[in-house]
Design a protein around this motif. Structure first.
Motif, PDB file in Angstrom:
ATOM      1  N   GLY A  22     -21.566  -2.444  19.692  1.00 41.67           N
ATOM      2  CA  GLY A  22     -22.001  -2.038  18.363  1.00 41.67           C
ATOM      3  C   GLY A  22     -21.933  -0.548  18.155  1.00 41.67           C
ATOM      4  N   THR A  46     -18.495  -6.582  19.476  1.00 47.83           N
ATOM      5  CA  THR A  46     -18.489  -8.038  19.550  1.00 47.83           C
ATOM      6  C   THR A  46     -17.462  -8.593  18.563  1.00 47.83           C
ATOM      7  OG1 THR A  46     -20.799  -8.124  20.229  1.00 47.83           O
ATOM      8  CG2 THR A  46     -19.856 -10.133  19.306  1.00 47.83           C
ATOM      9  N   THR A  48     -15.175 -11.450  16.601  1.00 46.80           N
ATOM     10  CA  THR A  48     -15.021 -12.798  16.097  1.00 46.80           C
ATOM     11  C   THR A  48     -13.528 -13.130  16.098  1.00 46.80           C
ATOM     12  OG1 THR A  48     -15.114 -11.834  13.863  1.00 46.80           O
ATOM     13  CG2 THR A  48     -17.124 -12.830  14.711  1.00 46.80           C
ATOM     14  N   LEU A  73     -21.816  -8.140  11.992  1.00 47.76           N
ATOM     15  CA  LEU A  73     -20.641  -8.329  12.845  1.00 47.76           C
ATOM     16  C   LEU A  73     -19.330  -7.773  12.273  1.00 47.76           C
ATOM     17  CD1 LEU A  73     -21.251 -11.928  14.247  1.00 47.76           C
ATOM     18  CD2 LEU A  73     -21.290  -9.784  15.530  1.00 47.76           C
ATOM     19  N   VAL A 102     -18.051 -13.451  20.075  1.00 44.58           N
ATOM     20  CA  VAL A 102     -18.953 -14.473  19.551  1.00 44.58           C
ATOM     21  C   VAL A 102     -18.183 -15.314  18.542  1.00 44.58           C
ATOM     22  CG1 VAL A 102     -19.831 -13.100  17.605  1.00 44.58           C
ATOM     23  CG2 VAL A 102     -21.265 -14.883  18.595  1.00 44.58           C
ATOM     24  N   ASN A 128     -21.890 -13.224  23.193  1.00 44.32           N
ATOM     25  CA  ASN A 128     -23.086 -12.753  22.499  1.00 44.32           C
ATOM     26  C   ASN A 128     -23.833 -13.950  21.900  1.00 44.32           C
ATOM     27  OD1 ASN A 128     -25.017 -11.469  20.946  1.00 44.32           O
ATOM     28  ND2 ASN A 128     -23.628  -9.895  20.190  1.00 44.32           N
ATOM     29  N   CYS A 131     -26.967 -12.728  17.939  1.00 46.53           N
ATOM     30  CA  CYS A 131     -26.621 -11.997  16.719  1.00 46.53           C
ATOM     31  C   CYS A 131     -27.653 -12.284  15.637  1.00 46.53           C
ATOM     32  CB  CYS A 131     -25.234 -12.386  16.227  1.00 46.53           C
ATOM     33  SG  CYS A 131     -23.928 -11.772  17.285  1.00 46.53           S
ATOM     34  N   ASN A 133     -28.197 -10.704  12.839  1.00 52.79           N
ATOM     35  CA  ASN A 133     -27.963 -10.013  11.573  1.00 52.79           C
ATOM     36  C   ASN A 133     -26.932 -10.671  10.665  1.00 52.79           C
ATOM     37  OD1 ASN A 133     -29.800  -8.032  12.291  1.00 52.79           O
ATOM     38  ND2 ASN A 133     -28.261  -6.888  13.426  1.00 52.79           N
ATOM     39  N   GLN A 139     -30.057 -17.258  15.816  1.00 56.39           N
ATOM     40  CA  GLN A 139     -29.661 -16.787  17.140  1.00 56.39           C
ATOM     41  C   GLN A 139     -29.570 -17.992  18.077  1.00 56.39           C
ATOM     42  OE1 GLN A 139     -31.180 -13.091  18.731  1.00 56.39           O
ATOM     43  NE2 GLN A 139     -32.548 -12.884  17.000  1.00 56.39           N
ATOM     44  N   ASN A 194     -30.603  -7.504  23.165  1.00 58.64           N
ATOM     45  CA  ASN A 194     -30.120  -7.073  21.862  1.00 58.64           C
ATOM     46  C   ASN A 194     -31.321  -6.541  21.075  1.00 58.64           C
ATOM     47  OD1 ASN A 194     -28.519  -6.677  19.570  1.00 58.64           O
ATOM     48  ND2 ASN A 194     -27.473  -8.650  19.797  1.00 58.64           N
TER      49      ASN A 194
END
Length: 311
Positions: A22, A46, A48, A73, A102, A128, A131, A133, A139, A194
């Motif tokens: 991050g 992280t 995707t 993300l 993730v 991960n 997450c 957020n 999560q 995290n």
């Protein structure tokens, strides 16, 4: 000669410090800045499967004792980071890095991991599970049944060095339950922790960030006691071959010393790296070495996990 070298699994690192996913990891340029610093390695943003713009801005805000963020993300997509790491595997074969990833669904997680499994990448992989957020997405690591089912499926095909990034747990029974699950699998590491999810920071009469009506993950000094507790709780409970990366509230060499004392084999820096820049790695390394020299420790293994209790 005092050394801050360390290892995760079979991989050796010249220094115990690295960035947290991050921070200084969105682009190749940022990752190169970390790679050329005093840090021992880096972890990518992280990733995707496809690139993401993330949440609307402002989505990160420095606050006096740390930070609050709801990034959502943002990342360049798996191929961007995987291609870069494969290049480094050819040009800097003596170094090892971490690929963080993730899926936005279980199917996407398997698609990503199968792509990494089929690739020539030989470094470490961080899945991960924490997450907090992404609006509407829970999560995974707080759902123990889902976590166990996911890892059970993953290890039917995944053979590379895999670890998991965890959210903070707050109850002893949750440490017990999570560790029981993780000990069933050939994980290389767990990363604790995290950000603490869904904090709220207010300036005057307004929230500090835009997404989720201001709710976001807390980082920095706020979370160090929670991070240390999670590092030590899992150090006490996990089988020895699952190592621990300590993340949360590292501003100084003393903070890192405490993470290692609690059992961490590597230490990640997030909020303070964002505030200070990559020069922090040289500073905290010098501070940690000074503490070790004062106490007569030559390596981090001399004190890792050897936290003292009261009689």
């Amino acid at each position: 000669m005092v050394s801050t070298a360390s290892h995760i699994g079979d991989f050796q690192f010249k220094n115990v410090f690295m960035n947290a996913a991050g921070v200084y990891c969105m682009t190749r340029e940022e990752l190169e800045t970390v790679r050329q610093s005093a840090a021992g390695t880096f972890v990518t943003k992280t990733a995707t499967l496809e690139s993401r713009a993330g949440n609307p801005e402002p989505r990160y805000h420095d606050v006096p004792l740390g930070s609050i963020n709801s990034m959502g993300l943002p990342n360049q997509g798996l191929d961007y980071y995987l291609d870069y790491l494969l290049e480094l595997q050819d040009t800097a074969p003596e170094d090892t890095f971490f690929l963080s990833l993730v899926g936005l669904s279980p199917d996407e997680t398997h698609t990503i991991l199968k792509k990494v499994e089929a690739s020539a990448y030989q470094g470490l992989i961080e899945l991960n599970l924490s997450c907090p957020n992404v609006p509407g997405k829970p999560q995974i690591a707080y759902d123990f049944e889902t976590t166990e089912n996911l890892l059970t499926e993953v290890f039917t095909y995944f053979t590379k060095s895999l670890g998991v990034k965890l959210p903070p747990y707050f109850d002893i029974v949750h440490f017990d339950q999570a560790a029981t699950i993780f000990n069933k699998f050939p994980l290389t590491f767990v990363n604790c922790v995290n950000s603490i999810g869904n904090g709220l920071y207010i300036e005057d009469e307004t929230v500090a960030i835009k997404p989720k009506q201001g709710f976001g993950g807390l980082g920095g000094q706020y979370i160090k006691p929670t991070a240390l507790a999670n590092v030590h709780a899992f150090y006490q409970r996990l089988k020895p071959e699952i190592q621990i990366i300590g993340t949360g509230g590292v501003l100084t060499g003393r903070d890192a010393f405490e993470h290692i004392l609690c059992g961490a084999s590597m230490v990640q820096i997030g909020t303070q790296l964002q505030k200070e820049g990559v020069g922090i790695f040289e500073r905290v390394t010098a501070e940690l070495k000074a503490i070790m020299a004062e106490k007569g420790y030559d390596s981090i293994e001399d004190f890792r996990g050897k936290l003292h209790y009261m009689d």
